[in-house]
Every structure is written in C-alpha cells, then in structure tokens.
Scaffold this motif. Structure first.
Motif, PDB file in Angstrom:
ATOM      1  N   ALA A  60       0.853  -1.193   0.000  1.00 17.05           N
ATOM      2  CA  ALA A  60       0.000   0.000   0.000  1.00 17.05           C
ATOM      3  C   ALA A  60       0.888   1.242   0.000  1.00 17.05           C
ATOM      4  CB  ALA A  60      -0.887  -0.005   1.235  1.00 17.05           C
ATOM      5  N   THR A  61       0.329   2.363  -0.456  1.00 16.76           N
ATOM      6  CA  THR A  61       1.121   3.598  -0.480  1.00 16.76           C
ATOM      7  C   THR A  61       0.493   4.708   0.368  1.00 16.76           C
ATOM      8  OG1 THR A  61       0.008   4.184  -2.540  1.00 16.76           O
ATOM      9  CG2 THR A  61       2.195   3.183  -2.741  1.00 16.76           C
ATOM     10  N   GLU A  62      -0.738   4.485   0.840  1.00 13.19           N
ATOM     11  CA  GLU A  62      -1.364   5.481   1.717  1.00 13.19           C
ATOM     12  C   GLU A  62      -1.353   4.979   3.157  1.00 13.19           C
ATOM     13  OE1 GLU A  62      -5.144   6.425   0.106  1.00 13.19           O
ATOM     14  OE2 GLU A  62      -4.223   7.088  -1.784  1.00 13.19           O
ATOM     15  N   ALA A  63      -1.162   5.945   4.089  1.00  8.38           N
ATOM     16  CA  ALA A  63      -0.923   5.576   5.491  1.00  8.38           C
ATOM     17  C   ALA A  63      -1.976   4.616   6.047  1.00  8.38           C
ATOM     18  CB  ALA A  63      -0.845   6.839   6.343  1.00  8.38           C
ATOM     19  N   GLU A  64      -3.234   4.993   5.850  1.00  6.88           N
ATOM     20  CA  GLU A  64      -4.327   4.187   6.411  1.00  6.88           C
ATOM     21  C   GLU A  64      -4.241   2.732   5.939  1.00  6.88           C
ATOM     22  OE1 GLU A  64      -8.312   5.297   8.249  1.00  6.88           O
ATOM     23  OE2 GLU A  64      -6.391   6.253   8.111  1.00  6.88           O
ATOM     24  N   ILE A  84       8.190  -0.613   5.610  1.00  6.06           N
ATOM     25  CA  ILE A  84       7.360   0.514   5.184  1.00  6.06           C
ATOM     26  C   ILE A  84       8.245   1.438   4.348  1.00  6.06           C
ATOM     27  CG2 ILE A  84       6.048   2.520   6.010  1.00  6.06           C
ATOM     28  CD1 ILE A  84       4.657   0.122   7.062  1.00  6.06           C
ATOM     29  N   PRO A  85       7.785   1.815   3.150  1.00  5.29           N
ATOM     30  CA  PRO A  85       8.623   2.707   2.335  1.00  5.29           C
ATOM     31  C   PRO A  85       8.754   4.105   2.929  1.00  5.29           C
ATOM     32  CG  PRO A  85       6.530   2.256   1.230  1.00  5.29           C
ATOM     33  CD  PRO A  85       6.552   1.412   2.466  1.00  5.29           C
ATOM     34  N   MET A  86       9.903   4.719   2.701  1.00  4.06           N
ATOM     35  CA  MET A  86      10.224   6.024   3.288  1.00  4.06           C
ATOM     36  C   MET A  86       9.533   7.154   2.520  1.00  4.06           C
ATOM     37  SD  MET A  86      11.589   7.969   5.417  1.00  4.06           S
ATOM     38  CE  MET A  86      11.114   9.658   5.109  1.00  4.06           C
ATOM     39  N   GLU A  89       3.669   9.402   3.892  1.00  6.83           N
ATOM     40  CA  GLU A  89       2.590   8.466   4.252  1.00  6.83           C
ATOM     41  C   GLU A  89       3.173   7.327   5.094  1.00  6.83           C
ATOM     42  OE1 GLU A  89      -0.848   8.500   3.447  1.00  6.83           O
ATOM     43  OE2 GLU A  89      -0.469  10.561   2.824  1.00  6.83           O
ATOM     44  N   GLY A  90       4.364   6.883   4.694  1.00  4.90           N
ATOM     45  CA  GLY A  90       5.039   5.815   5.439  1.00  4.90           C
ATOM     46  C   GLY A  90       5.354   6.240   6.867  1.00  4.90           C
ATOM     47  N   LEU A  91       5.822   7.485   7.029  1.00 11.62           N
ATOM     48  CA  LEU A  91       6.127   7.970   8.387  1.00 11.62           C
ATOM     49  C   LEU A  91       4.868   7.967   9.252  1.00 11.62           C
ATOM     50  CD1 LEU A  91       8.503  10.995   7.568  1.00 11.62           C
ATOM     51  CD2 LEU A  91       9.150   8.745   8.481  1.00 11.62           C
ATOM     52  N   THR A  92       3.757   8.414   8.672  1.00  9.00           N
ATOM     53  CA  THR A  92       2.493   8.417   9.425  1.00  9.00           C
ATOM     54  C   THR A  92       2.136   6.990   9.850  1.00  9.00           C
ATOM     55  OG1 THR A  92       1.745  10.287   8.106  1.00  9.00           O
ATOM     56  CG2 THR A  92       0.043   9.074   9.300  1.00  9.00           C
TER      57      THR A  92
END
Ligand code: G3P
Length: 216
Positions: A60-64, A84-86, A89-92
């Motif tokens: 997935a690419t969106e945080a949720e 998790i990609p950097m 969105e990943g940080l969230t």
C-alpha cells in the motif's frame, strides 16, 4: 554486526541458516514475486529455519492502507518487522504502528535526513540502500557512516540495516562503519565465505597428508 539474508528463496535461507550465521531475513515485493509463492507459505517456512526478525513489505502507499496491511502482515508470525517505504505516508503509518507495538523497518532510505525522520517516527530498523546509491555514482557506504554517527550522537536506538549490498566489500565496509546489521544476498554470502588462499592452502594440506600416508 549481525548478518541477515536478503532473499525470499527457501533453499538459500535453509543453506545459509545451516552455516549458523543468519539472525534475520529481509524480503521485498520483487524478491517475493521472483519466488511466485504466497507470502504466508514463504513466511511459514522461514520461521522454521531462522530465529530472528523477518522483514515483509507492505505494498500500500497510503498511510491508512499501510497500517491495515501491516497489522495483517504482523499476524503471520511472531517476529515480523513490517517494511514501510520512506514516504511521508510511510512515516504516518510507522508512528501509528508504534502505538500497536508493531516493529517497522523503514526501507528505500537514501539520505541521512530520511533515516533520522524514520527513527523519530518510531522505526525499529532503517534500511539505507548502499548499492543503489553507488549505481547513481554517489557514496552508499558514506550514507551508512553518516547514519551510524547521527544515531550514536543522539542516542537513537533504531537499528541500522545496511541493505542493497552487492559484493563482499560492501559488507566489510558496513561492518567498519558500525552498521548494526547487514542484509546480504545469498551469492554475496557465498563469496564472503571463500578465499583462493583457503582453497589452495587446504589442497596443500590434503596433498601433503596423502603423500605422508603413501610413504608409510
Ligand atoms: O534489502 C534491499 C535489497 O533487497 C535491494 O537490493 O540489489 O535490489 O538494490 P537491490
């Protein structure tokens, strides 16, 4: 420095784990796609071979959506680090997953600032990609050195996985720089274990022993 194996190939994981040197496994979608098996089946086999964290990446690419996928992936086995990609969105996602006590390995890290942000978001691991930086003519190992220095300076306990390693020199230099972990493809592990002087030295010992036996 701990050694992880960077593959989703069960035969490679089995062989390297028999050498007694492997304390974790990292995979990514490209490596899993190459094996053409269901993630759950691959992970079920890996846990029987390796006692240590297994990194599995979300797509997935969106945080949720990353959080939802990460929660599912984390259920597959006891010691999963969700890759998790950097991205922002990943940080969230990482900061939310920290509240659930799900270990995250922030991947595709190409700068010291990205590594610092990943650590501050709560990543258990960060993965600077050495080989891909070298590919574009920059200093991959220099990034590992900078991240090691920054984390030491500020007492950050996020573990640094030197990743995208292409040859034994990358592993040697990662160790010299103080990376906590190097994740290494099987072919590079094989090269690390061998040396022409070991081969010729062993041959000489065996030949001398044989000729002594013949003389007796
Ligand atoms: O651990 C990351 C690694 O799998 C990427 O390696 O060789 O595709 O840059 P590479």
């Amino acid at each position: 420095m701990d050694l992880y194996i960077d593959t989703a190939n069960i035969d490679e994981i089995r062989e390297a784990s028999e050498w007694g040197i492997i304390s974790g496994v990292t995979t990514n979608p490209s490596l899993l796609a190459k094996e053409g098996q269901k993630i759950e089946d691959v992970i079920d086999e890996i846990v029987t071979l390796v006692d240590g964290p297994i990194s599995v990446e979300v797509v997935a690419t969106e945080a949720e959506e990353m959080v939802r996928e990460a929660r599912e992936v984390a259920q597959i086995a006891d010691d999963i680090a969700v890759k998790i990609p950097m991205t922002t969105e990943g940080l969230t996602a990482v900061s939310r997953l920290r509240e659930d006590d799900i270990a995250c390995n922030v991947t595709l890290v190409f700068s010291a600032n990205q590594a610092l942000m990943a650590a501050r978001a709560g990543a258990a691991f960060v993965s600077p990609f050495v080989g891909r930086l070298d590919d574009i003519g920059t200093d991959g190992i220099g990034l590992v050195r900078d991240v090691v220095d920054i984390f030491a300076y500020y007492d950050i306990d996020t573990r640094i996985i030197s990743a995208s390693l292409r040859h034994p020199r990358h592993v040697h230099e990662s160790a010299m720089m103080g990376a906590h972990i190097a994740t290494v493809p099987f072919g590079v592990l094989q090269k690390m274990a061998s040396h022409p002087l070991t081969d010729s030295g062993l041959q000489k010992f065996l030949d001398d022993w044989k000729s002594m036996e013949e003389d007796l």
